[in-house]
Scaffold this active site. Structure first.
Site, mmCIF file in Angstrom:
data_model
loop_
_atom_site.group_PDB
_atom_site.id
_atom_site.type_symbol
_atom_site.label_atom_id
_atom_site.label_comp_id
_atom_site.label_asym_id
_atom_site.label_seq_id
_atom_site.Cartn_x
_atom_site.Cartn_y
_atom_site.Cartn_z
ATOM 1 N N CYS A 89 0.840 -1.202 0.000
ATOM 2 C CA CYS A 89 0.000 0.000 0.000
ATOM 3 C C CYS A 89 0.877 1.254 0.000
ATOM 4 O O CYS A 89 0.573 2.243 0.675
ATOM 5 C CB CYS A 89 -0.969 0.005 1.174
ATOM 6 S SG CYS A 89 -0.253 -0.411 2.767
ATOM 7 N N GLY A 90 1.976 1.188 -0.737
ATOM 8 C CA GLY A 90 2.843 2.349 -0.864
ATOM 9 C C GLY A 90 3.506 2.726 0.448
ATOM 10 O O GLY A 90 3.944 1.868 1.218
#
Length: 291
Positions: A89-90
């Site tokens: 998720c970055g």
């Protein structure tokens, strides 16, 4: 130049990865819709409840009547970093960890710090550190419900009232939209009072029954639990938004990489065909020369 087999294997590998990231993007989008609906419905209620609380508690008695608003010399601090259970998720989780570490090292250096992680990523990181860990609720995202979050909030509130902690800080991602999540460092306890002219003006609009003290006694704990729940919902929606964005970018990058690999494959294939033709021509010329 790579041979055809290596390039083809890499094309197949990138193609499989692209299918996975595309599927994860679709799953994150479906989860985001539900999480976004929850936080959008919660925010007006939370904001109005907080406004009423600030209005009622901003009277002449001040904050001394509210046990959750008692200011003490800060010696023991509880910090609650809220991350996700999963990655991909970055920078969602790393931003929370960086903000938490910055808070520990810059604002509360020399204080007795306790970490209460929510989310497996925060738990995995801080269990390797030297800080005392309160790890009863790190799996909270396995079942995000008000009842589960309420138990965590109540334990934190009771610990503050008993004097175990002098200050409680929440660190989480606030959901703005799919592409934007803002790291928020919020003082949960003691309650931060806001006394503005607008608040004083609005105070005349409320009729308090049966008494101001009773309303405060009932309203303050509920408001704090709602505030804690809102932080968890914000983080949950932000996680799915960040994952959807990350997987969308990964899918686009895979598409670009596939274009490059297919171009390399075609060039390699053409070079191999050209070499074969040259070998055939050279063989034919050699035969003619021998005759």
């Amino acid at each position: 130049m790579a041979n055809l087999k290596e390039v083809k294997e890499r094309i197949n590998s990138v193609s499989s990865t692209q299918q996975i990231t595309k599927a994860m993007k679709m799953v994150a989008a479906a989860k985001l819709r539900r999480a976004q609906d929850k936080i959008i419905q919660m925010r007006p209620y939370s904001q109005k409840l907080t406004a009423i609380l600030n209005n009622i508690s901003s009277g002449s008695e001040g904050s001394t009547d509210i046990v959750y608003a008692q200011e003490r010399a800060v010696g023991n601090v509880l910090i609650v970093p809220i991350t996700s259970d999963k990655g991909l998720c970055g920078a969602f989780n790393s931003n929370i960890i960086k903000a938490t570490m910055a808070t520990l090292e810059n604002e509360y250096a020399g204080k007795a710090i306790t970490i209460m992680p929510i989310g497996k990523k925060a738990f995995d990181y801080f269990r390797k550190k030297s800080y005392p860990l309160k790890a009863d609720y790190y799996q909270l995202f396995e079942d995000v419900s008000f009842d589960n979050v309420k138990r965590a909030a109540e334990e934190v509130m009771d610990a503050f009232v008993s004097g175990q902690y002098d200050k409680v800080i929440l660190v989480y991602n606030e959901f703005k939209n799919v592409a934007t999540q803002i790291v928020v460092k919020e003082q949960f306890l003691p309650i931060v009072k806001t006394a503005s002219e607008e608040t004083s003006q609005q105070q005349q609009d409320y009729i308090v029954e049966p008494s101001k003290e009773y309303i405060i006694e009932e309203l303050v704990p509920n408001s704090l639990k709602i505030q804690f729940y809102k932080a968890v919902l914000d983080s949950n929606a932000s996680e799915h938004g960040a994952r959807m964005t990350a997987m969308s970018k990964a899918t686009d990058n895979a598409a670009e990489l596939l274009k490059e690999l297919k171009l390399i494959y075609n060039r390699t294939r053409q070079a191999a065909i050209t070499n074969e033709i040259l070998e055939i021509v050279a063989g034919a010329n050699a035969l003619e020369s021998s005759d």
